[in-house]
Scaffold this motif. Structure first.
Motif, PDB file in Angstrom:
ATOM      1  N   GLU A  23      -8.148   9.891  -7.554  1.00 44.31           N
ATOM      2  CA  GLU A  23      -7.487   8.589  -7.681  1.00 44.31           C
ATOM      3  C   GLU A  23      -8.383   7.471  -7.144  1.00 44.31           C
ATOM      4  O   GLU A  23      -8.455   6.379  -7.723  1.00 44.31           O
ATOM      5  CB  GLU A  23      -6.148   8.607  -6.946  1.00 44.31           C
ATOM      6  N   ILE A  24      -9.064   7.735  -6.043  1.00 43.94           N
ATOM      7  CA  ILE A  24      -9.986   6.739  -5.492  1.00 43.94           C
ATOM      8  C   ILE A  24     -11.084   6.415  -6.499  1.00 43.94           C
ATOM      9  O   ILE A  24     -11.425   5.247  -6.719  1.00 43.94           O
ATOM     10  CB  ILE A  24     -10.606   7.249  -4.173  1.00 43.94           C
ATOM     11  N   TYR A  49       1.192   1.793   3.976  1.00 39.74           N
ATOM     12  CA  TYR A  49       1.126   2.037   2.537  1.00 39.74           C
ATOM     13  C   TYR A  49       2.526   2.183   1.944  1.00 39.74           C
ATOM     14  O   TYR A  49       2.859   1.549   0.928  1.00 39.74           O
ATOM     15  CB  TYR A  49       0.306   3.287   2.240  1.00 39.74           C
ATOM     16  N   LYS A  53      -5.503   1.578  -1.788  1.00 42.93           N
ATOM     17  CA  LYS A  53      -4.473   0.979  -2.633  1.00 42.93           C
ATOM     18  C   LYS A  53      -3.790  -0.191  -1.925  1.00 42.93           C
ATOM     19  O   LYS A  53      -3.541  -1.243  -2.529  1.00 42.93           O
ATOM     20  CB  LYS A  53      -3.446   2.042  -3.046  1.00 42.93           C
ATOM     21  N   SER A  54      -3.495  -0.017  -0.646  1.00 40.14           N
ATOM     22  CA  SER A  54      -2.866  -1.097   0.123  1.00 40.14           C
ATOM     23  C   SER A  54      -3.772  -2.319   0.170  1.00 40.14           C
ATOM     24  O   SER A  54      -3.323  -3.463  -0.005  1.00 40.14           O
ATOM     25  CB  SER A  54      -2.568  -0.619   1.548  1.00 40.14           C
ATOM     26  N   TRP A  64      -3.791  -4.052  -3.265  1.00 36.71           N
ATOM     27  CA  TRP A  64      -2.527  -4.747  -3.525  1.00 36.71           C
ATOM     28  C   TRP A  64      -2.483  -6.107  -2.838  1.00 36.71           C
ATOM     29  O   TRP A  64      -1.881  -7.049  -3.362  1.00 36.71           O
ATOM     30  CB  TRP A  64      -1.343  -3.910  -3.032  1.00 36.71           C
ATOM     31  N   ALA A  90       4.253  -0.169  -0.746  1.00 43.97           N
ATOM     32  CA  ALA A  90       4.639   0.434  -2.024  1.00 43.97           C
ATOM     33  C   ALA A  90       6.123   0.195  -2.305  1.00 43.97           C
ATOM     34  O   ALA A  90       6.513  -0.087  -3.444  1.00 43.97           O
ATOM     35  CB  ALA A  90       4.342   1.932  -2.011  1.00 43.97           C
ATOM     36  N   VAL A 146      -7.005   7.052   0.266  1.00 49.45           N
ATOM     37  CA  VAL A 146      -6.478   6.498  -0.986  1.00 49.45           C
ATOM     38  C   VAL A 146      -5.322   5.542  -0.703  1.00 49.45           C
ATOM     39  O   VAL A 146      -5.180   4.508  -1.367  1.00 49.45           O
ATOM     40  CB  VAL A 146      -6.064   7.609  -1.972  1.00 49.45           C
ATOM     41  N   LYS A 147      -4.519   5.834   0.298  1.00 44.84           N
ATOM     42  CA  LYS A 147      -3.419   4.930   0.670  1.00 44.84           C
ATOM     43  C   LYS A 147      -3.980   3.633   1.239  1.00 44.84           C
ATOM     44  O   LYS A 147      -3.460   2.545   0.969  1.00 44.84           O
ATOM     45  CB  LYS A 147      -2.478   5.620   1.669  1.00 44.84           C
ATOM     46  N   LEU A 179      -9.771   4.177  -9.142  1.00 48.44           N
ATOM     47  CA  LEU A 179      -9.566   2.823  -8.611  1.00 48.44           C
ATOM     48  C   LEU A 179     -10.887   2.076  -8.475  1.00 48.44           C
ATOM     49  O   LEU A 179     -10.940   0.845  -8.599  1.00 48.44           O
ATOM     50  CB  LEU A 179      -8.871   2.893  -7.248  1.00 48.44           C
TER      51      LEU A 179
END
Length: 257
Positions: A122-123, A46, A86-87, A90, A50, A82-83, A126
């Motif tokens: 945050e999840i 992640y 997001k990864s 992306w 980032a 969450v990491k 998303l």
């Protein structure tokens, strides 16, 4: 100011060096590890992605995407989930169908850790949750108290739309030290992660640091010869702190003006 062969280090050179450092931590699996000898982890992957994303070097990569898809999200803490998510997003991937239902189960019995609550919030965003769906979580965290800039950062991730009081804003700004960096809270040693949390909060709240030049000086002094960034001047480079350094230098408007 860091130098290269006796001359000032340019941002372009800094970005190239940081990308080189990040890619040096990539494994055959497609994931990234914190050192050349350690295996890849979701967290390191992640922070690597980032960092590349922050400096414009993120590229689609099938092996990295496959590495993420092979990880068992059910065994991850919310902070890692969450990491991972997001990864995945992306790189153009998407979570399995039962991911959302598992997050709903987590929210029914939310953990006590502020970092975990922030991750779940945050999840949910998303995944497309409406603000009202996070109301119970927002009410719950209002009962909590904060101590560090990290706590404030997590609180803001949950409350998001709320405006912090003048007292809290002063606490953020007042945590800057004479060396330009920020401590865990006022009067504590500067580290790059705390400086990052402070900068994220200041950007979101429209605040300015007391000493912008000192801030830039501190961050640049955490830059290492290998192209990465350390927690503090003279330390060892890590993927996490390299992302923090890049974000502050490239995404915090005060330092670009």
């Amino acid at each position: 100011m860091p130098t290269v062969e006796g001359r000032p280090l340019l941002f372009k050179e800094l970005i190239v060096g940081a990308e080189r450092f990040i890619l040096s931590r990539r494994k055959e699996t497609g994931g990234f590890g914190s050192t050349p000898r350690l295996p890849a982890t979701v967290e390191d992957t992640y922070f690597a992605l980032a960092g590349l994303k922050t400096c414009g070097g993120l590229r689609s990569d099938v092996r990295t995407l496959n590495f993420l898809l092979e990880q068992d999200f059910r065994r991850m803490s919310p902070e890692v989930k969450v990491k991972w998510l997001k990864s995945l997003l992306w790189l153009g991937g998407s979570p399995p169908g039962d991911f959302k239902s598992q997050i709903k189960k987590c929210l029914k019995r939310p953990p006590q850790r502020l970092s975990a609550l922030a991750a779940l919030a945050e999840i949910e965003r998303l995944l497309g949750a409406e603000p009202g769906e996070l109301l119970s979580l927002r009410i719950y965290v209002r009962r909590l108290t904060f101590r560090t800039l990290r706590d404030l950062y997590y609180l803001f991730k949950i409350l998001e739309e709320d405006t912090f009081s003048a007292e809290v804003c002063n606490t953020i700004i007042g945590s800057q030290n004479p060396d330009g960096g920020f401590g865990f809270f006022q009067g504590t040693t500067s580290y790059l992660e705390n400086t990052y949390f402070a900068c994220r909060l200041m950007k979101a709240l429209g605040l300015r640091p007391r000493d912008p030049e000192g801030l830039k000086f501190f961050v640049l002094n955490t830059h290492r010869k290998d192209g990465g960034f350390a927690r503090a001047p003279g330390g060892v480079s890590f993927l996490e702190t390299t992302y923090y350094g890049l974000w502050i230098l490239l995404r915090f408007p005060t330092l670009l003006s």
